[in-house]
Design a protein around this motif. Structure first.
Motif, PDB file in Angstrom:
ATOM      1  N   ASP A 212       0.846  -1.190   0.000  1.00  0.00           N
ATOM      2  CA  ASP A 212       0.000   0.000   0.000  1.00  0.00           C
ATOM      3  C   ASP A 212       0.884   1.244   0.000  1.00  0.00           C
ATOM      4  O   ASP A 212       2.033   1.206   0.437  1.00  0.00           O
ATOM      5  CB  ASP A 212      -0.893  -0.008   1.245  1.00  0.00           C
ATOM      6  CG  ASP A 212      -1.899   1.132   1.264  1.00  0.00           C
ATOM      7  OD1 ASP A 212      -2.156   1.721   0.194  1.00  0.00           O
ATOM      8  OD2 ASP A 212      -2.429   1.433   2.339  1.00  0.00           O
ATOM      9  N   HIS A 213       0.340   2.340  -0.495  1.00  0.00           N
ATOM     10  CA  HIS A 213       1.028   3.629  -0.478  1.00  0.00           C
ATOM     11  C   HIS A 213       0.128   4.612   0.264  1.00  0.00           C
ATOM     12  O   HIS A 213      -0.875   5.065  -0.276  1.00  0.00           O
ATOM     13  CB  HIS A 213       1.300   4.111  -1.905  1.00  0.00           C
ATOM     14  CG  HIS A 213       2.204   3.193  -2.681  1.00  0.00           C
ATOM     15  ND1 HIS A 213       3.550   3.431  -2.836  1.00  0.00           N
ATOM     16  CD2 HIS A 213       1.959   2.028  -3.313  1.00  0.00           C
ATOM     17  CE1 HIS A 213       4.085   2.451  -3.549  1.00  0.00           C
ATOM     18  NE2 HIS A 213       3.144   1.590  -3.839  1.00  0.00           N
ATOM     19  N   GLY A 229      -3.081   3.669  -3.336  1.00  0.00           N
ATOM     20  CA  GLY A 229      -2.911   2.653  -4.366  1.00  0.00           C
ATOM     21  C   GLY A 229      -2.155   1.460  -3.824  1.00  0.00           C
ATOM     22  O   GLY A 229      -1.446   1.564  -2.814  1.00  0.00           O
ATOM     23  N   THR A 230      -2.322   0.328  -4.474  1.00  0.00           N
ATOM     24  CA  THR A 230      -1.650  -0.894  -4.036  1.00  0.00           C
ATOM     25  C   THR A 230      -1.195  -1.707  -5.230  1.00  0.00           C
ATOM     26  O   THR A 230      -1.701  -1.549  -6.351  1.00  0.00           O
ATOM     27  CB  THR A 230      -2.588  -1.786  -3.192  1.00  0.00           C
ATOM     28  OG1 THR A 230      -3.755  -2.094  -3.971  1.00  0.00           O
ATOM     29  CG2 THR A 230      -3.001  -1.113  -1.911  1.00  0.00           C
ATOM     30  N   LEU A 331      -4.969   1.788  -8.582  1.00  0.00           N
ATOM     31  CA  LEU A 331      -4.663   3.210  -8.494  1.00  0.00           C
ATOM     32  C   LEU A 331      -5.886   3.962  -7.997  1.00  0.00           C
ATOM     33  O   LEU A 331      -6.979   3.826  -8.562  1.00  0.00           O
ATOM     34  CB  LEU A 331      -4.242   3.751  -9.864  1.00  0.00           C
ATOM     35  CG  LEU A 331      -3.967   5.256  -9.949  1.00  0.00           C
ATOM     36  CD1 LEU A 331      -2.722   5.616  -9.130  1.00  0.00           C
ATOM     37  CD2 LEU A 331      -3.797   5.681 -11.403  1.00  0.00           C
ATOM     38  N   ILE A 414       2.949   4.511  -7.803  1.00  0.00           N
ATOM     39  CA  ILE A 414       2.443   3.293  -7.165  1.00  0.00           C
ATOM     40  C   ILE A 414       3.278   2.101  -7.627  1.00  0.00           C
ATOM     41  O   ILE A 414       3.575   1.943  -8.814  1.00  0.00           O
ATOM     42  CB  ILE A 414       0.951   3.074  -7.511  1.00  0.00           C
ATOM     43  CG1 ILE A 414       0.103   4.269  -7.038  1.00  0.00           C
ATOM     44  CG2 ILE A 414       0.436   1.769  -6.921  1.00  0.00           C
ATOM     45  CD1 ILE A 414       0.203   4.557  -5.561  1.00  0.00           C
TER      46      ILE A 414
END
Length: 417
Positions: A212-213, A229-230, A331, A414
């Motif tokens: 994750d971000h 996003g991941t 995203l 991402i």
């Protein structure tokens, strides 16, 4: 089987999307759902925090399984009330849900059951909290004890910012009471990893990894969000970590549930920091992560209903959970200004022009005068599969140039370090 999904975000859209694929699910409902979920099932208006209304709906419609998406109804004891009424729920009961509902409770659980985590102190008084800051190095992590919709964790670089953050949480009430108690925590170095697992309280089955971000800006800068996003699998996870995570994290976690007599049937989300092939737990969440779920469930090859029903009935050891080798990117398209103030009701255009191999989950949308409009900070989750990460990323970023709404914002890194 009749299945009810509780919630209205991108996570619940992803859950409904996979449940719809099950041949065993004959009727699918969502409360309250969203315009994307409505394309898959019957959406019913109602509050996820109104246990009496929800249980009454379950009784009247003879729902076979209720899947509780968000953390708030779990912490409010919805799973307990559904069980008391004689119906099945996918989600931990209230006592176990406190692992997310209280950061202090969660840290105490980790320490007592020898689960590696950062050193910390729990404080309920502002003046004492200011003094405790001197016992930590910087950066320092400040966590609101209660639920704060993904915004209760702040990393501060100096004492001035620490005092300011503590004042906002503890004195000014910036998080609606969630920060009346706080946890000061050692800042861990390494890289973050999300580990989600299915469990029935006896058996635990890890899902595929995800990254994750959290922060709003490229390069992991700016305030924390609910997730921008991941990607799955996590490209930074070292080889051989599965056994380390089982021995150091999952085994003591399951033993802790048993010793503390917690009824935990659902998903446990474990936020980890990994460095030098060692893992420490940042947090427990008691439900599917968002937006990790959106990338992980697109890789699930087994029947999600069968897995969830097995968790609810203590039979997870009888289910074979299979995953695709595909890479998936997710995203988040967000409203300008998020995670601060942002406008709602902005028309979303060109979502109907997206390629068939892209899955767009609705996270914060609504219908207004027949048009799809923004209705939240995180608006849409654009997801794509690929044979490798680069292919999946190329697809989601191309799609981000097609879908438009005024003020739309997304991160451009991402899946990258």
């Amino acid at each position: 089987m009749k299945v009810l999904v509780i919630g209205s975000g991108g996570r619940e859209h992803a859950i409904a999307y996979k449940l719809k694929q099950s041949p065993k699910v004959t009727e699918l409902y969502a409360i309250p759902g969203n315009p994307g979920i409505a394309s898959l099932c019957t959406c019913v208006p109602g509050s996820v925090e109104d246990n009496e209304f929800l249980v009454d709906f379950i009784k009247k419609n003879q729902i076979d399984l209720t899947v509780i998406g968000p953390e708030v109804p779990l912490c409010n004891g919805l799973a307990d009330d559904i069980e008391k009424a004689g119906y099945k729920a996918f989600g931990p009961q209230k006592k176990a849900a406190t692992l997310e509902g209280s950061k202090a409770f969660s840290k105490d659980f980790m320490i007592r059951h020898h689960i590696p985590t950062a050193k910390y102190v729990e404080v309920t008084d502002f003046e004492k909290a200011c003094k405790e800051v001197d016992h930590f190095d910087f950066p320092l992590v400040i966590k609101a004890d209660g639920l704060a919709a993904g915004k209760g964790v702040v990393i501060v670089e100096n004492k001035e910012d620490a005092i300011s953050t503590l004042k906002e949480m503890m004195v000014d009430g910036a998080l609606d009471g969630a920060g009346s108690k706080v946890v000061l925590e050692e800042f861990l170095t390494g890289f973050e990893c999300s580990l989600l697992c299915f469990t029935d309280g006896k058996t635990i089955v890890p899902m595929v990894s995800a990254k994750d971000h959290k922060q709003i800006f490229d390069g992991n800068k700016g305030p924390n969000t609910g997730g921008m996003g991941t990607v799955s699998p996590n490209p930074f996870l070292p080889e051989g970590m599965d056994e380390v995570l089982k021995k150091d994290i999952l085994d003591p976690f399951m033993q802790g549930l048993k010793e503390d007599q917690m009824d935990y049937r659902g998903v446990v989300f474990i936020g980890l920091m990994i460095e030098n092939n060692q893992a420490k737990v940042l947090e427990f969440n008691v439900r599917f992560g968002d937006p990790e779920t959106q990338s992980i469930l697109l890789r699930l090859e087994s029947d999600l209903y069968e897995i969830m029903d097995a968790c609810a009935t203590y039979t997870l050891d009888q289910v074979d959970v299979k995953w695709s080798d595909d890479h998936v990117a997710c995203l988040v398209l967000a409203s300008g200004g998020y995670p601060g103030k942002y406008d709602k009701g902005i028309e979303i255009k060109n979502i109907d022009k997206v390629s068939d191999d892209i899955v767009v989950f609705h996270a914060g949308t609504a219908l207004k005068d027949g048009k799809l409009v923004t209705n939240g900070g995180r608006v849409l989750n654009v997801c794509a599969r690929g044979a490798n990460l680069q292919e999946a990323l190329a697809k989601v970023y191309e799609t981000a140039t097609i879908i438009t709404f005024d003020g739309m914002y997304y991160r451009h890194d991402i899946g990258l370090r």
